[in-house]
Design a protein around this motif. Sequence first.
Motif, short mmCIF file in Angstrom:
data_model
loop_
_atom_site.label_atom_id
_atom_site.label_comp_id
_atom_site.label_asym_id
_atom_site.label_seq_id
_atom_site.Cartn_x
_atom_site.Cartn_y
_atom_site.Cartn_z
N LEU A 70 0.83 -1.32 0.08
CA LEU A 70 -0.02 -0.12 -0.05
C LEU A 70 0.95 1.22 -0.03
O LEU A 70 0.39 2.36 -0.27
N ASP A 71 2.21 1.21 0.52
CA ASP A 71 3.09 2.25 0.35
C ASP A 71 3.12 2.87 -1.14
O ASP A 71 3.32 4.09 -1.29
N LEU A 72 2.90 2.19 -2.09
CA LEU A 72 3.09 2.50 -3.50
C LEU A 72 1.85 3.41 -3.63
O LEU A 72 1.95 4.32 -4.65
N GLY A 73 0.76 3.29 -3.00
CA GLY A 73 -0.12 4.42 -3.26
C GLY A 73 0.05 5.82 -2.71
O GLY A 73 -0.29 6.81 -3.10
N HIS A 74 0.69 5.72 -1.71
CA HIS A 74 1.31 6.93 -1.07
C HIS A 74 2.38 7.67 -2.00
O HIS A 74 2.34 8.68 -2.45
N TYR A 75 3.22 6.82 -2.70
CA TYR A 75 4.28 7.43 -3.77
C TYR A 75 3.27 7.83 -4.88
O TYR A 75 3.89 9.02 -5.20
#
Length: 543
Positions: A70-75
């Motif tokens: 899900l961190d790639l969503g932040h990115y």
Amino acid sequence: MARYIFITGGVVSSLGKGLMAASLAALLQARGFRVRIRKFDPYLNVDPGTMSPYQHGEVYVTDDGAETDLDLGHYERFTGVSAHQGDNITSGRVYRDIIAKERRGDYLGATVQVIPHVTDAIKDFAQSDTDDLDFVLCEIGGTVGDIESLPFIEALRQLRNELGRDNTCFVHVTLVPYIAAAGELKTKPTQHSVREMTGLGVQPDILLCRCEKPLPDGERAKIALFCNVRKEAVIPALDASSIYAVPLQYHREGLDDEVLRHFGMTAPAPDLARWDDILDRYEHPEGEVTIGVVGKYVGLPDAYKSLNEALVHGGMANRVKVNIRWIDAELFEKGDDEIAARLEPMHGILVPGGFGERGSEGKIASVRFAKERKVPFLGICLGMQMACIEGARAAGHAKASSTEFGPTDEPVVGIITEWMSKEGLQQRSAEGDLGGTMRLGAYEACLSGNSHVSALYGGATTISERHRHRYEVNAAYRDALEKDGLVFSGMSPDGLLPEIVERPDHPWFIGVQFHPELKSKPFEPHPLFAGFIKAALQQARLV
């Protein structure tokens, strides 16, 4: 040549390394640099695609069909740079590829070991496809000291030696806890965490210290002394009012300046007008709406992380505050009184994606409530499928269901085993591995010219959206659904797969097979969410 920023975490998990990476990348981008962020996950799953949302939060899907952290969503939300398959790697993926090579004989009979084979694979991943970049930010999941993260730390230690200190920077995120009984912030956990890092051969260059109280100058100097960094490289990171305040906060504390100083670089001051506007819209709304999200994984907000943020973005687009009420779909299987009591206060109802039968009848009941009470409704993936099942039942197909839930005489929703993509015909087996049977990534949909959804997309006739599902609405039920007023307003280019349904006789009722939340950004809210919140605001004014 790209410069590398390695982001590690210590003391405890959930310190916000992903948000920190996204914020730093946004600041560097605002100074004119080209950036990309990558995530190293130490767990042994090949990807999070088969993991329970309660274990790992949501699965974020990229345009090219990768199931990622899900961190790639932040990115993506913070930089607007589309992530791809090469931006998330796990220990499982590394070991899978290495073992496949060993079985083929690619290592010519050599003994396969963590060093150099595993560490070399990690280094290759970090450096792949970086020729057109100024900065590559690499976030290492977990906490320093975890057994599974050791190969990653070792690989980055080697990479620093190979590329040189002038081309690499280690940012270590730690916790400076406040002990209420003593009335003090304690620096010892940070000291121990840095000592753990140096024991692995890595000296952090910058420390980002998470704390709930302002970090006094004396404590900052103490951390610098014991952790062998400059005092200016100890960056306080206090809790923020919103994740969208974090880039501005980190800039005020000098994080981006310190990173550039480390690399011996200068650059114009960042243009942060975009972030000022985002924060202003978030902190100074001119109204508010309440949205009921009727789902299966509501006990863990991270299970719907992108959905939560997309609703906030829809609020920003309309300059309103969005109050989200997470409602367990199973509650609605107790009777109509429970449904009315919980949904009547809502200005909009959203049924999100998910897998499995649990809570399905509650979701169908939510769809019926929205339809009959004329409440704005948005169904995503499984939510669209539930809307179609509800419509088929209302049209006389009382046993309408999904084959996902078991054998049925009325398969309004069924598993899909083949479809067309840009690469040609895609085929899957219903008995295949769960991680390999889904329709993943960006696919086009053709919109009806006179539809509500076409108007929301600015009159577009073709759109591209991201998918993650293995079941599809059965187009053979089109006539039955239209009998109940539910029309197909978006189809796959070959005309076989329903992508969007809507009710022209309803103020705002749309179901989509794809996941629009994955492409929404604070500076570019997705049109479906902007439209949904606008309709909810109109509903609020009628109450």
